[in-house]
Enzyme design. Structure first.
Site, PDB file in Angstrom:
ATOM      1  N   TYR A 262     -20.512  -6.691 -22.204  1.00 48.68           N
ATOM      2  CA  TYR A 262     -19.374  -5.769 -22.192  1.00 48.68           C
ATOM      3  C   TYR A 262     -18.097  -6.546 -22.485  1.00 48.68           C
ATOM      4  O   TYR A 262     -17.603  -7.291 -21.649  1.00 48.68           O
ATOM      5  CB  TYR A 262     -19.297  -5.089 -20.837  1.00 48.68           C
ATOM      6  N   SER A 263     -17.557  -6.353 -23.674  1.00 38.53           N
ATOM      7  CA  SER A 263     -16.370  -7.092 -24.103  1.00 38.53           C
ATOM      8  C   SER A 263     -15.232  -6.139 -24.440  1.00 38.53           C
ATOM      9  O   SER A 263     -15.346  -5.302 -25.338  1.00 38.53           O
ATOM     10  CB  SER A 263     -16.695  -7.940 -25.341  1.00 38.53           C
ATOM     11  N   ASN A 264     -14.128  -6.283 -23.743  1.00 40.26           N
ATOM     12  CA  ASN A 264     -12.981  -5.430 -24.023  1.00 40.26           C
ATOM     13  C   ASN A 264     -12.364  -5.726 -25.386  1.00 40.26           C
ATOM     14  O   ASN A 264     -11.711  -4.863 -25.983  1.00 40.26           O
ATOM     15  CB  ASN A 264     -11.945  -5.590 -22.910  1.00 40.26           C
TER      16      ASN A 264
ATOM     17  N   THR B   4     -16.903   4.877 -16.863  1.00 34.76           N
ATOM     18  CA  THR B   4     -16.022   4.647 -15.739  1.00 34.76           C
ATOM     19  C   THR B   4     -14.876   3.782 -16.226  1.00 34.76           C
ATOM     20  O   THR B   4     -14.915   3.232 -17.328  1.00 34.76           O
ATOM     21  CB  THR B   4     -16.749   3.932 -14.597  1.00 34.76           C
ATOM     22  N   GLY B   5     -13.862   3.654 -15.412  1.00 37.18           N
ATOM     23  CA  GLY B   5     -12.721   2.848 -15.820  1.00 37.18           C
ATOM     24  C   GLY B   5     -11.976   2.288 -14.634  1.00 37.18           C
ATOM     25  O   GLY B   5     -11.680   3.005 -13.679  1.00 37.18           O
TER      26      GLY B   5
ATOM     27  N   SER C 129     -11.220   2.138 -18.747  1.00 38.21           N
ATOM     28  CA  SER C 129     -12.195   2.095 -19.841  1.00 38.21           C
ATOM     29  C   SER C 129     -12.720   3.441 -20.298  1.00 38.21           C
ATOM     30  O   SER C 129     -13.438   3.505 -21.296  1.00 38.21           O
ATOM     31  CB  SER C 129     -13.377   1.232 -19.445  1.00 38.21           C
TER      32      SER C 129
END
Length: 426
Positions: free
Chosen positions: A240-242, A383-384, A135
């Site tokens: 939080y939506s991708n 962060t991811g 992300s």
């Protein structure tokens, strides 16, 4: 992604690991998971890890391997380097295969590592290793959108329907009521496709071994989200939506007539000299050098090498590959205003209220978010986490000190967070 969000980071491992497993897939400090190198892989269990080795940054310390330091000026403080290295060693001892971190302090760079990059060969992690940044990709996407606004190509208050007519519709979704800004700060209410149980199983669960090479188009990911009702009316809450960033990537393509990959390369990677950062689209192998990425799909289950995968299942929500050095350089250019005019720079860091269970300060801006550490220092970044890789990238508001970390396994016990060590130690 919220229900498994990455943003939170109490323990680097817990956070870094949890994200991918929970389906957050790229959000923030969560899940640590494997990244991938280059040769074809078999979906077979990896060998047991050798006893974790410990490392340190330039200037060796007893019982540790030496890392590297580069750059002009005085090296980052010895206390900070030692604190970060202790955190890295603890992460490796907790069970994660390997961890890498690069601290940049006023132009002087230090890299520390612990554990291994490859469980089979025992090869150590290296400063130049590539890994999937998950992300953190969102920070690049938001930057391109803001540049397009500065050029008058689009406006943050444009509706999604204006750019993608008929795409966000069904089950209560309405693209004419959602703005580009709401996509970037996760207030759109659009369902995250990574919450879909089948998608979770196929890319973060046991189904990964069968589906790792599946190829998706961005519209396919959006259609998954449209099967479900929105989480809330646009602008009334935060989740939080991708899917938000897949849509943002599609808008970049519609507004420019070029691919998302071209715009990121042309606007950000080439101007900043980020030669070790790539947008892979459907390429399944990793640039070299790179270690392996590992995952367990059930607690205590077999360890699988998940290095190779087709990252179209994340695309603009989190498919990019980079190094700790390149990621730090991008973050510094972004936070210090090198990439955006003042008006867009202000938009970049204008945060909305968010879920504190997902992002620690309960605030999220446009592709980045603020985090106040235990010592009171405030940093910005993201962060991811994706299958086989978990990363953190944070920097002080003045751009003087940054830290980028990566772990290459999605399991491990509690361990200290290197971010606290980096910014709360002189």
């Amino acid at each position: 992604m919220q229900s498994a969000s990455e943003p939170r980071t109490r323990t680097v491992l817990g956070a870094l690991l949890a994200s991918a497993v929970a389906g957050a897939l790229l959000a923030t400090p969560a899940a640590a998971q494997p990244h991938r190198p280059g040769s074809p892989l078999t979906p077979s269990a990896a060998p047991a890890a050798p006893a974790p080795a410990t490392g340190t940054g330039t200037g060796t310390e007893a019982g540790t391997r030496a890392a590297t330091a580069t750059g002009a000026g005085t090296r980052p403080g010895a206390a900070a380097r030692a604190a970060i290295q202790r955190a890295l060693d603890d992460i490796a001892r907790s069970g994660t295969p390997g961890v890498l971190a690069t601290l940049d302090d006023r132009g002087s760079r230090w890299t520390g590592e612990a554990g291994v990059a490859d469980l089979r060969t025992g090869r150590e992690r290296q400063a130049r290793d590539h890994f999937r940044i998950g992300s953190i990709t969102k920070s690049y996407v938001a930057t391109v959108i803001l540049q397009l606004e500065a050029e008058g190509v689009l406006d943050l208050d444009d509706t999604v329907e204006r750019w993608l007519p008929g795409v966000v519709t069904g089950n209560g979704h309405d693209g004419s009521a959602i703005t580009v800004r709401q996509l970037l700060n996760h207030t759109s209410g659009v369902k995250s496709y990574t919450d879909d149980p089948t998608h979770l199983h196929n890319f973060f669960g046991a189904g990964f071994l069968k589906h790792r090479y599946d190829d998706y188009r961005p519209a396919d990911l959006v259609r998954i989200a449209m099967r479900y009702a929105p989480d809330f009316a646009p602008g009334t809450s935060w989740y939080y939506s991708n899917t938000n960033y897949v849509l943002a990537g599609m808008i970049i393509e519609k507004a420019t007539g070029n691919s998302f990959e071209h715009e990121v390369d042309h606007r950000l990677l080439r101007p900043l000299g980020l030669r070790n950062t790539v947008t892979p689209r459907s390429t399944v192998t990793m640039p070299r050098p790179a270690g392996r990425g590992y995952a367990m799909f059930e607690p205590g289950g077999p360890v699988h090498d998940v290095t190779e995968l087709n990252a179209t299942f994340t695309w603009a929500a989190g498919d990019m590959i980079s190094t700790t050095g390149d990621t730090g350089r991008f973050l510094r250019a972004l936070i210090t205003g090198r990439l955006l005019p003042p008006a867009q720079q202000k938009e970049l860091t204008t945060a909305v209220a968010a879920d504190p269970a997902v992002v620690e300060d309960g605030a999220y801006a446009l592709g980045i978010y603020p985090r106040t550490l235990s010592c009171g220092v405030k940093v910005w970044g993201h962060t991811g986490g994706t299958t086989g890789s978990g990363s953190e990238a944070f920097i002080t508001a003045d751009g003087k000190r940054s830290l980028v970390t990566n772990v290459n396994g999605n399991w491990g016990g509690p361990a200290p967070d290197p971010v606290e060590a980096a910014f709360c130690t002189p």
